[in-house]
Design a protein around this motif. Structure first.
Motif: not given
Ligand code: ARG
Length: 589
Positions: A232-233, A273-276, A325-332
């Protein structure tokens, strides 16, 4: 143009109005007592409360105002104030002709289309696609097709699970068994190999072993955790490897989905979503939404008045790894930015209900989703084995989707080959029919239950050519094709639809008119099972009609051609419904 019920509603609304009542009481629906009448209007009962008059009196007043002899054959009062309606055969036939002449078979497209995103499928890269994902894909595909046909703009996204611990597990396992690979060399500066070091079969072997091993081997669990963080890093070797795992998996997934007649518009995933994701976390921290809690980062989503406690959404673990949950939030956030959807539907297992509650609440609270974007979780139940537990292979392992497709195809093959006409077909046509019939059996059996219910996998029952099954309905559709083909061979053309001659013909006419209401209901409730039931009833109505009227032997040419037209429109309606269910129809069988 709508259904017969829609048209009658206009007649009744007018009548209520001329009798001095509000139009809204005029709603007419298909009778739930078909032995007594075809349609009914129960508005007088509700109107009685408002006008403080007896419902029978209101109903009588309404009936007295209706003067439509060419539409209504019989109007009668029943019970406390129901109005029972029987239509004239000529009116029914005229309506069926209109359905026949309409590209959309009587279904009006919505006036104001919404932009709807559907998140479905949700397979995880490198993990085998198992039956748990089957329902997400089957139900989701049907919901996509229904929304689209209703007239909305729809974007389906597979939302790959490709950013979590499973990636770290595989990387760690491979690093151990193949330390020589350049992906693991910190100093490697060249070009990573073009060919992936593993194929899908390897991945499917490595992952379950690694997942099992981490439970007891703490050192291995630690290296998998670290590999996830490093991936992820942005560690280059891991990224390169990860990309290859992802490509290998996606190739394989596409094939399975293709065989199931499932097509995604977007192949995005958690990793997109990795960029955001870091920026999002930083903003939430800065604005005070993200709070430190025992070294981890969370968003509180519970509110004072909540009926039950809802735990906070975890954004970041102590080691800095982000979560589901983090990636889901960023996906939204991404979806809102890129598509401004009015609605996002999540077709995901019931068991993730709490997760989506957290994600949705966090999205609104933090402004990731504006109020104008509605987030909706459309959950579904489990496909169980006969023991009542989630369906497994005979050996007790999880059944892979590929194997399941092979299983249903094999099962269908035996039955398909037993059909007389099929015997002389070429091998590849037989094979194609077997897959279509097998997949139809599986999909129909899945979709016929309300999505929130569990059901039992019973291939024998699913594959029967009798009753509420995919093969029964396909058989009816193919039978119509064959009638129309034989008619065409004799140079016969479908003609104008005449008033029905028999009860079975009238029943078929009436059934054909119920398509718009059925689709509307399936759309509003995100419940394809209504279409399954409708397909069954329509197929059954046609079969009855077919046995009563021997079309091709009919001497009255107008009558014969009317029946051909009726067959033609039945086929189109049936094919439309099957298409909305994501079920293909063979050309012949
Ligand atoms: N990959 C997840 C799983 O296997 C399903 C993803 C559902 N979609 C979502 N946006 N969370 O359970």
């Amino acid at each position: 143009m709508g259904s017969l019920a829609d048209k009658l509603t206009v007649v009744f609304a007018d009548a209520f109005e001329s009798a001095g009542y509000d139009r809204s009481y005029g709603e007419v629906r298909v009778s739930d007592r078909p032995d007594l009448c075809q349609y009914q209007c129960n508005g007088a009962l509700a109107a009685a409360k408002r006008y403080r008059t007896s419902p029978r009196e209101i109903a009588q007043n309404v009936v007295d105002t209706i003067r439509a002899p060419e539409v209504v054959r019989d109007l009668s009062l029943a019970g406390p104030g129901f109005i029972n309606v029987v239509l004239t055969d000529e009116y029914i036939a005229r309506h069926v002709q209109e359905v026949h002449d309409d590209d959309r078979l009587g279904c009006e497209a919505v006036a104001r289309p919404l932009r709807i995103m559907v998140d479905y499928g949700g397979p995880n890269v490198a993990k085998p696609l198992h039956v748990g994902h089957l329902r997400a894909a089957i139900i989701g595909e049907s919901i996509v097709r229904i929304c689209r046909f209703v007239g909305h703009e729809v974007i389906g996204d597979v939302h790959l699970g490709d950013w979590g611990l499973q990636m770290g597990l595989i990387i760690a396992a491979l690093e151990e068994s193949r330390p020589d690979l350049p992906y693991f060399d910190h100093d490697f500066a060249g070009h990573y190999p073009d060919d992936p070091p593993v194929n899908i079969a390897d991945l499917e072997e490595i992952y379950p072993k690694a997942a099992e091993r981490q439970k007891t081997d703490l050192e291995f669990a630690e290296s998998a955790r670290q590999a996830t963080v490093d991936l992820q890093a942005g560690r280059p070797g891991y990224r390169a490897l990860w990309q290859q795992f992802r490509d290998v998996s996606v190739d394989d997934l596409r094939q399975s989905y293709e065989q199931l007649n499932i097509r995604f518009d977007l192949w995005l995933g958690e990793s997109d979503t990795q960029d955001r994701v870091r920026g999002l976390i930083a903003r939430l921290k800065q604005e005070g939404y993200a709070l430190e809690s025992r070294g981890a980062l969370i968003v509180e989503v519970g509110e004072p008045g909540d009926r039950e406690e809802i735990p906070p959404l975890m954004l970041e673990k102590t080691d800095g790894a982000v979560l589901y949950g983090t990636t889901d939030l960023a996906t939204i956030e991404q979806r809102v930015e890129q598509f401004t959807p009015d609605l996002i539907l999540y077709v995901v297992d019931n068991r993730q209900q709490q997760h989506f509650k957290q994600v949705f609440k966090a999205s609104y609270k933090t402004g990731v989703a504006p109020e104008s974007t509605r987030l909706e979780h459309d959950g579904f139940g489990t496909m169980n084995g006969k023991d009542g537990k989630p369906f497994k292979t005979r050996e007790g392992g999880i059944m892979k989707l590929k194997d399941l497709i092979a299983l249903v195809t094999d099962h269908a093959r035996a039955r398909v080959e037993a059909i007389e006409s099929v015997r002389e077909y070429a091998e590849d046509e037989k094979e194609d029919i077997s897959r279509i019939v097998g997949v139809a059996a599986l999909k129909y059996a899945d979709l016929m239950n309300h999505r929130t219910k569990d059901y039992v996998f019973d291939l024998e029952r699913f594959s029967s050519f009798e009753g509420r099954t995919g093969p029964y309905i396909l058989y009816a559709a193919v039978r119509i094709k064959s009638v129309l083909r034989r008619a065409a061979e004799r140079g016969l053309q479908p003609g104008r639809i005449l008033a029905p001659l028999s009860e079975s013909e009238r029943d078929l006419d009436l059934k054909l008119s119920e398509l718009p209401g059925t689709i509307a209901l399936a759309f509003e409730t995100r419940a394809p099972n209504h279409l399954c039931e409708y397909a069954f009833q329509l197929a059954t109505a046609y079969n009855r009609f077919y046995h009563v009227h021997h079309m091709l032997n009919e001497e009255d040419a107008q009558r014969r051609d009317s029946w051909l037209a009726l067959s033609e429109v039945t086929l189109r309606v049936l094919e439309r419904v099957l298409d909305l269910l994501g079920i293909e129809v063979p050309r012949r069988m």
